[in-house]
Design a protein around this motif. Structure first.
Motif, PDB file in Angstrom:
ATOM      1  N   TRP A  78      52.153  80.499  59.940  1.00  0.00           N
ATOM      2  CA  TRP A  78      52.208  80.876  58.531  1.00  0.00           C
ATOM      3  C   TRP A  78      51.740  80.066  57.588  1.00  0.00           C
ATOM      4  O   TRP A  78      52.090  78.705  57.758  1.00  0.00           O
ATOM      5  CB  TRP A  78      53.581  81.301  58.200  1.00  0.00           C
ATOM      6  N   VAL A  79      51.151  80.480  56.404  1.00  0.00           N
ATOM      7  CA  VAL A  79      50.659  79.335  55.620  1.00  0.00           C
ATOM      8  C   VAL A  79      51.396  79.857  54.358  1.00  0.00           C
ATOM      9  O   VAL A  79      51.533  81.062  53.941  1.00  0.00           O
ATOM     10  CB  VAL A  79      49.189  79.073  55.567  1.00  0.00           C
ATOM     11  N   GLN A  80      51.398  78.931  53.437  1.00  0.00           N
ATOM     12  CA  GLN A  80      51.664  79.087  51.838  1.00  0.00           C
ATOM     13  C   GLN A  80      50.664  78.898  51.112  1.00  0.00           C
ATOM     14  O   GLN A  80      50.192  77.623  50.979  1.00  0.00           O
ATOM     15  CB  GLN A  80      53.325  78.418  51.535  1.00  0.00           C
ATOM     16  N   ALA A  81      50.041  79.784  50.261  1.00  0.00           N
ATOM     17  CA  ALA A  81      48.952  79.363  49.197  1.00  0.00           C
ATOM     18  C   ALA A  81      49.491  79.403  47.906  1.00  0.00           C
ATOM     19  O   ALA A  81      50.051  80.379  47.473  1.00  0.00           O
ATOM     20  CB  ALA A  81      47.986  80.602  49.420  1.00  0.00           C
ATOM     21  N   ALA A  85      44.859  78.642  44.821  1.00  0.00           N
ATOM     22  CA  ALA A  85      44.209  79.151  46.398  1.00  0.00           C
ATOM     23  C   ALA A  85      44.444  80.693  46.242  1.00  0.00           C
ATOM     24  O   ALA A  85      43.197  81.622  46.324  1.00  0.00           O
ATOM     25  CB  ALA A  85      45.128  78.792  47.482  1.00  0.00           C
ATOM     26  N   PHE A  86      45.395  81.333  45.957  1.00  0.00           N
ATOM     27  CA  PHE A  86      45.670  82.722  46.033  1.00  0.00           C
ATOM     28  C   PHE A  86      44.734  83.281  44.787  1.00  0.00           C
ATOM     29  O   PHE A  86      44.506  84.298  44.667  1.00  0.00           O
ATOM     30  CB  PHE A  86      46.781  83.555  46.066  1.00  0.00           C
ATOM     31  N   GLY A  87      44.691  82.427  43.780  1.00  0.00           N
ATOM     32  CA  GLY A  87      43.819  83.063  42.490  1.00  0.00           C
ATOM     33  C   GLY A  87      42.502  83.110  42.677  1.00  0.00           C
ATOM     34  O   GLY A  87      41.615  83.668  42.073  1.00  0.00           O
ATOM     35  N   ARG A  92      41.458  84.062  48.732  1.00  0.00           N
ATOM     36  CA  ARG A  92      42.351  84.977  49.088  1.00  0.00           C
ATOM     37  C   ARG A  92      41.979  85.935  50.115  1.00  0.00           C
ATOM     38  O   ARG A  92      42.691  86.251  51.146  1.00  0.00           O
ATOM     39  CB  ARG A  92      42.975  85.762  47.773  1.00  0.00           C
ATOM     40  N   ARG A  93      40.736  86.733  50.005  1.00  0.00           N
ATOM     41  CA  ARG A  93      40.199  87.600  50.828  1.00  0.00           C
ATOM     42  C   ARG A  93      40.123  86.988  52.334  1.00  0.00           C
ATOM     43  O   ARG A  93      40.450  87.612  53.126  1.00  0.00           O
ATOM     44  CB  ARG A  93      38.687  87.986  50.108  1.00  0.00           C
ATOM     45  N   LYS A  94      39.569  85.733  52.383  1.00  0.00           N
ATOM     46  CA  LYS A  94      39.560  85.245  53.693  1.00  0.00           C
ATOM     47  C   LYS A  94      41.128  84.967  54.294  1.00  0.00           C
ATOM     48  O   LYS A  94      41.012  85.210  55.550  1.00  0.00           O
ATOM     49  CB  LYS A  94      39.054  83.736  53.687  1.00  0.00           C
ATOM     50  N   LEU A  95      41.902  84.307  53.680  1.00  0.00           N
ATOM     51  CA  LEU A  95      43.245  84.467  54.071  1.00  0.00           C
ATOM     52  C   LEU A  95      43.760  85.846  54.669  1.00  0.00           C
ATOM     53  O   LEU A  95      44.161  86.117  55.765  1.00  0.00           O
ATOM     54  CB  LEU A  95      44.137  84.009  53.037  1.00  0.00           C
ATOM     55  N   ASP A  97      41.958  88.409  55.568  1.00  0.00           N
ATOM     56  CA  ASP A  97      40.879  89.028  56.729  1.00  0.00           C
ATOM     57  C   ASP A  97      41.450  88.310  57.746  1.00  0.00           C
ATOM     58  O   ASP A  97      41.662  89.038  58.915  1.00  0.00           O
ATOM     59  CB  ASP A  97      39.561  88.690  56.468  1.00  0.00           C
ATOM     60  N   ALA A  98      42.040  86.837  57.786  1.00  0.00           N
ATOM     61  CA  ALA A  98      42.294  86.326  59.023  1.00  0.00           C
ATOM     62  C   ALA A  98      43.601  86.911  59.416  1.00  0.00           C
ATOM     63  O   ALA A  98      44.107  87.054  60.601  1.00  0.00           O
ATOM     64  CB  ALA A  98      42.584  84.907  58.545  1.00  0.00           C
ATOM     65  N   ALA A  99      44.789  86.966  58.170  1.00  0.00           N
ATOM     66  CA  ALA A  99      45.891  87.663  58.506  1.00  0.00           C
ATOM     67  C   ALA A  99      45.917  89.006  59.191  1.00  0.00           C
ATOM     68  O   ALA A  99      46.346  89.404  60.366  1.00  0.00           O
ATOM     69  CB  ALA A  99      46.724  87.600  57.109  1.00  0.00           C
ATOM     70  N   LEU A 100      44.846  89.897  58.692  1.00  0.00           N
ATOM     71  CA  LEU A 100      44.895  91.298  59.178  1.00  0.00           C
ATOM     72  C   LEU A 100      44.669  91.134  60.809  1.00  0.00           C
ATOM     73  O   LEU A 100      44.669  91.833  61.449  1.00  0.00           O
ATOM     74  CB  LEU A 100      43.727  92.012  58.186  1.00  0.00           C
ATOM     75  N   ALA A 101      43.504  90.313  60.865  1.00  0.00           N
ATOM     76  CA  ALA A 101      42.848  90.047  62.295  1.00  0.00           C
ATOM     77  C   ALA A 101      43.880  89.939  63.333  1.00  0.00           C
ATOM     78  O   ALA A 101      44.003  90.432  64.413  1.00  0.00           O
ATOM     79  CB  ALA A 101      41.674  89.354  62.333  1.00  0.00           C
ATOM     80  N   PHE A 102      44.821  88.898  62.878  1.00  0.00           N
ATOM     81  CA  PHE A 102      45.818  88.422  63.752  1.00  0.00           C
ATOM     82  C   PHE A 102      46.853  89.673  63.971  1.00  0.00           C
ATOM     83  O   PHE A 102      47.359  90.091  65.018  1.00  0.00           O
ATOM     84  CB  PHE A 102      46.446  86.914  63.171  1.00  0.00           C
TER      85      PHE A 102
END
Length: 109
Positions: A78-81, A85-87, A92-95, A97-102
């Motif tokens: 888990w990461v905290q942005a 970063a989330f702005g 944010r989309r890259k994060l 996409d990676a979370a969805l893939a996992f």
């Protein structure tokens, strides 16, 4: 813990077309679950994204992204942005996409 309604709205917009998604109050903010598995959270201290064990190294190299901690303990995968970063829409989309893939790789609950 206060909520970050702006971040919640960003995540709702990013995830609106995702089938199997639910939203609920958790961890002092809003959490999104995919097929019953935690995907991400919006809290007043940032966005939490579940990237999976040993899949978070790239994200931790980015500015304003740190390992998620709960009760002083690092939560593996888990990461905290933070806001910068989330702005950033691309990051944010890259994060996400990676979370969805996992999370898609996990069995449904």
């Amino acid at each position: 813990m206060a909520r970050d309604e702006g971040l919640e709205e960003l995540l709702r917009e990013d995830l609106q077309a995702e089938p199997g998604l639910t939203e609920k109050t958790m961890f002092g903010g809003r959490a999104w679950l995919l097929n019953g598995n935690l995907l991400c959270c919006a809290r007043d201290d940032g966005m939490l994204a579940r990237l999976g064990k040993e899949r978070d190294g790239w994200a931790l190299e980015m500015p304003d992204i740190v390992p998620m901690k709960s009760g002083g303990r690092r939560m593996q995968g888990w990461v905290q942005a933070g806001p910068s970063a989330f702005g950033d829409d691309v990051l944010r989309r890259k994060l996400m996409d990676a979370a969805l893939a996992f999370v898609r790789s996990l069995p449904a609950k």
